[in-house]
Design an enzyme around this catalytic site. Sequence first.
Site, PDB file in Angstrom:
ATOM      1  N   LYS A 106      12.593 -15.476  -9.496  1.00  0.00           N
ATOM      2  CA  LYS A 106      12.206 -14.658 -10.326  1.00  0.00           C
ATOM      3  C   LYS A 106      11.084 -14.919 -11.378  1.00  0.00           C
ATOM      4  CE  LYS A 106      13.442 -12.088  -8.817  1.00  0.00           C
ATOM      5  NZ  LYS A 106      13.659 -11.774  -7.465  1.00  0.00           N
TER       6      LYS A 106
ATOM      7  N   CYS B  76       0.793  -1.391   0.046  1.00  0.00           N
ATOM      8  CA  CYS B  76      -0.029  -0.070   0.066  1.00  0.00           C
ATOM      9  C   CYS B  76       1.070   1.153  -0.060  1.00  0.00           C
ATOM     10  CB  CYS B  76      -1.069  -0.121   1.076  1.00  0.00           C
ATOM     11  SG  CYS B  76      -1.877  -1.354   1.283  1.00  0.00           S
TER      12      CYS B  76
ATOM     13  N   GLU C  19       7.491 -15.337  -9.831  1.00  0.00           N
ATOM     14  CA  GLU C  19       7.082 -13.858  -9.517  1.00  0.00           C
ATOM     15  C   GLU C  19       6.545 -13.089 -10.745  1.00  0.00           C
ATOM     16  OE1 GLU C  19       9.477 -11.761  -5.951  1.00  0.00           O
ATOM     17  OE2 GLU C  19      10.484 -12.187  -7.536  1.00  0.00           O
TER      18      GLU C  19
ATOM     19  N   TRP D 216      -2.929  -2.569  -1.678  1.00  0.00           N
ATOM     20  CA  TRP D 216      -2.616  -4.069  -1.696  1.00  0.00           C
ATOM     21  C   TRP D 216      -3.561  -4.702  -0.606  1.00  0.00           C
ATOM     22  CZ3 TRP D 216      -0.415  -8.043   1.286  1.00  0.00           C
ATOM     23  CH2 TRP D 216      -0.157  -9.058   0.771  1.00  0.00           C
TER      24      TRP D 216
ATOM     25  N   ASN E  57      -2.306   2.356   5.817  1.00  0.00           N
ATOM     26  CA  ASN E  57      -1.301   0.852   5.445  1.00  0.00           C
ATOM     27  C   ASN E  57      -1.333   0.293   6.902  1.00  0.00           C
ATOM     28  OD1 ASN E  57      -1.087   1.985   2.819  1.00  0.00           O
ATOM     29  ND2 ASN E  57       1.255   2.679   3.548  1.00  0.00           N
ATOM     30  N   GLY E  58      -1.169  -1.080   6.891  1.00  0.00           N
ATOM     31  CA  GLY E  58      -0.919  -1.736   8.149  1.00  0.00           C
ATOM     32  C   GLY E  58      -2.103  -2.583   8.361  1.00  0.00           C
TER      33      GLY E  58
ATOM     34  N   LYS F 186       5.959  -4.600  -3.635  1.00  0.00           N
ATOM     35  CA  LYS F 186       7.301  -4.374  -3.529  1.00  0.00           C
ATOM     36  C   LYS F 186       8.057  -4.546  -1.911  1.00  0.00           C
ATOM     37  CE  LYS F 186      11.517  -3.379  -4.887  1.00  0.00           C
ATOM     38  NZ  LYS F 186      12.087  -4.670  -5.357  1.00  0.00           N
TER      39      LYS F 186
ATOM     40  N   GLU G 268      16.681 -18.502  -6.296  1.00  0.00           N
ATOM     41  CA  GLU G 268      16.416 -17.060  -6.720  1.00  0.00           C
ATOM     42  C   GLU G 268      15.944 -17.004  -8.252  1.00  0.00           C
ATOM     43  OE1 GLU G 268      15.681 -14.350  -5.209  1.00  0.00           O
ATOM     44  OE2 GLU G 268      15.919 -12.887  -6.891  1.00  0.00           O
TER      45      GLU G 268
ATOM     46  N   HIS H 170      16.002 -37.042  -4.851  1.00  0.00           N
ATOM     47  CA  HIS H 170      15.315 -37.488  -3.790  1.00  0.00           C
ATOM     48  C   HIS H 170      13.987 -37.048  -3.959  1.00  0.00           C
ATOM     49  CE1 HIS H 170      18.981 -38.836  -1.914  1.00  0.00           C
ATOM     50  NE2 HIS H 170      19.534 -37.728  -2.428  1.00  0.00           N
TER      51      HIS H 170
ATOM     52  N   ARG I  46       4.118  -0.391  -4.811  1.00  0.00           N
ATOM     53  CA  ARG I  46       3.944  -0.951  -3.478  1.00  0.00           C
ATOM     54  C   ARG I  46       2.706  -1.599  -3.441  1.00  0.00           C
ATOM     55  NH1 ARG I  46       7.059   1.698   0.394  1.00  0.00           N
ATOM     56  NH2 ARG I  46       5.486   1.263   2.107  1.00  0.00           N
TER      57      ARG I  46
HETATM   58  C1  G6P Z   1       8.712  -8.811  -0.870  1.00  0.00           C
HETATM   59  C2  G6P Z   1       9.216  -8.455  -2.525  1.00  0.00           C
HETATM   60  C3  G6P Z   1      10.294  -9.289  -2.596  1.00  0.00           C
HETATM   61  C4  G6P Z   1      11.446  -9.067  -1.262  1.00  0.00           C
HETATM   62  C5  G6P Z   1      10.672  -9.374   0.012  1.00  0.00           C
HETATM   63  C6  G6P Z   1      11.807  -8.925   0.933  1.00  0.00           C
HETATM   64  O1  G6P Z   1       7.980 -10.103  -1.063  1.00  0.00           O
HETATM   65  O2  G6P Z   1       8.227  -8.834  -3.442  1.00  0.00           O
HETATM   66  O3  G6P Z   1      11.240  -8.804  -3.727  1.00  0.00           O
HETATM   67  O4  G6P Z   1      12.534  -9.922  -1.926  1.00  0.00           O
HETATM   68  O5  G6P Z   1       9.657  -8.666  -0.054  1.00  0.00           O
HETATM   69  O6  G6P Z   1      11.748  -7.550   0.731  1.00  0.00           O
HETATM   70  P1  G6P Z   1      13.144  -6.658   1.553  1.00  0.00           P
HETATM   71  O7  G6P Z   1      12.670  -5.347   1.192  1.00  0.00           O
HETATM   72  O8  G6P Z   1      13.097  -6.904   3.023  1.00  0.00           O
HETATM   73  O9  G6P Z   1      14.288  -7.127   0.995  1.00  0.00           O
END
Ligand code: G6P
Length: 612
Positions: free
Chosen positions: A489, A2, A492, A75, A101-102, A607, A485, A508, A27
Amino acid sequence: MCGIVGYIGKKNAYQILIDGLKRLEYRGYDSAGISIINNNSKIVAFKQKGKVSEVESAIDSSEFTGNIGIGHTRWATHGEPNDVNAHPHFDMDENIIIVHNGIIENYKTLQKFLSGEGFTNRSETDTEILANLMNYYYRQTKNFEQAVRNSLNDVEGTYGVACLCAKEPDRIIVARKGSPLMLGVSMEEIIIASDASAIINHTKNVMYLEDGEMAVLTKQGFQLKTIKDEDIYREIQELDFELSEIEKGGFEHFMLKEICEQSDSIQNTYRGRINFDTGVARLGGLEPVMEKILNAKRILITACGTAWHAGLTGEYMLESCARIPVEVDYASEFRYRNPIIYPDDVVFVISQSGETADTLSALREAKNNGATTVGIVNAVGSTIAREVDAGTYIHAGPEIGVASTKAFTCQLMSLTLISMMLAEAKGAMDSENLKRIADEIKMLPEKIQTMIDRREEYKFIAEEFKDARNFLYLGRGYNFPAALEGALKLKEISYIHAEGYPAAEMKHGPIALIDENMPVVFIAPKDKTYDKIISNIEEVKARKGRIISIAFEDDDQIAQYSDFVLRVPKTINILTPIINSIPLQFLAYYIATARGCNVDQPRNLAKSVTVE
Ligand code: G6P
């Protein structure tokens, strides 16, 4: 998670709010809305499901003339994304309107109390209950500030909140607990935002609110207090980035721009921190706690998402270079499983945003248990950066694309530097080896650039695999977290199911998934496990899986085992996750764009996740 924006000053607030929401949209982007005190001192509001641009097209902006206002991009946490649940939320009497937010954790208790007082709700949100609570107190006190203060004292949970009041139309009240909020302050106006990207085009002078603080903003200035009504004075700080850094600069997406920035961002992480003549790394921010780190029996690393993958890589780096035992934990698990933390533990907290709620809670848990905390953070001045005992900024620059790219490689670079610094201080590595790492780091930006320059090669492979339904990513050692990772990616941004595994672990379980429809990405640098990786590739080949290998340029064996090879410049083991991450990022990006996905705003993601 948000975005909040607000404006008070002499200009027309409408366009400033819309532009701010567009900058904050990364966000959260399931719905948006704004509210303005118009020129007749009346509150007008508009909100709906969808992107900020859709809200902008639907609004009749002529009704939104006034120079005080608030806005929100959402969000969803409580209540599905729809027009009614979008912010801002009015109280039942339409006296107070808020963006939030929150999460209000005790919303059910508050709702029960308020319904006993005759208050009803239109939405399913906790935010509307907070608006009603504020108006409940307004009816009693006839004072906006007092009403906000009383309400916040009743609330359990987290909030970043901005509020307008029809009966006191000359002010905005903002408050924060656990959800970031800052003020951009200049002579004639104040911009409110949940992060600096909505402020930087107006001013670089900012003031961060701390937890439990509120501010009353009028055209004459602002007054900062705690929610217990104690006055506070805080210096204004200067933002350390430029507007151009948060704009696309000719790239189709922020994500592509950020992938292509990595030659520079990596340099920014190590600039001034390595003596290339001696191989000695120094991170000034860690100096105050060096003694503690050197005496620690172990280092705990905690983070979420991509930052957790960086933490896992850090485990390999720190154990191998500095010979300090390391444990890595998801912040959300660390926080709630009553972890054993000793006062001589050092806890590394990794976060791009510095605001992730779970990571912040884990940090506080560590501090409460007396551990020394070290931040590895990108966002300067963020909550985590401010609360740790010591730390280092990764200097990746603002990262707007929701899928983290440059922050990841800069986190890896920071962890490499920390490992070198500790290795030297502990005498765990000789100067020849340290110098060798330093020499290789120096060549890294150029090597990354060669991959960026020939990114079209990766595009071709993406076309080939864009219709796959599953993907497997395999790597060993330093490149096991890189495999995780790479898989993250892809899922996501392309919504293709993908899993990462340590290559040897494939036998396994995941091997059962392999058939002619399963692409398997092998990360195969020529290190001591190379032959084992080749065996794993053969195992997949025997079951007709389609092999995409990521291998050094001079690897003349790999092609015979692979359907496709993505070539990367040769480097030393510890730096291979950085090098290998670049083609993995491009692969995900090009597959997602080939499938027509919105890579900068993937569905359901945010984000910065500022709720637990
Ligand atoms: C969210 C984002 C990710 C990020 C994670 C941790 O899930 O979409 O891309 O890695 O938060 O965020 P931070 O800001 O703590 O690295």
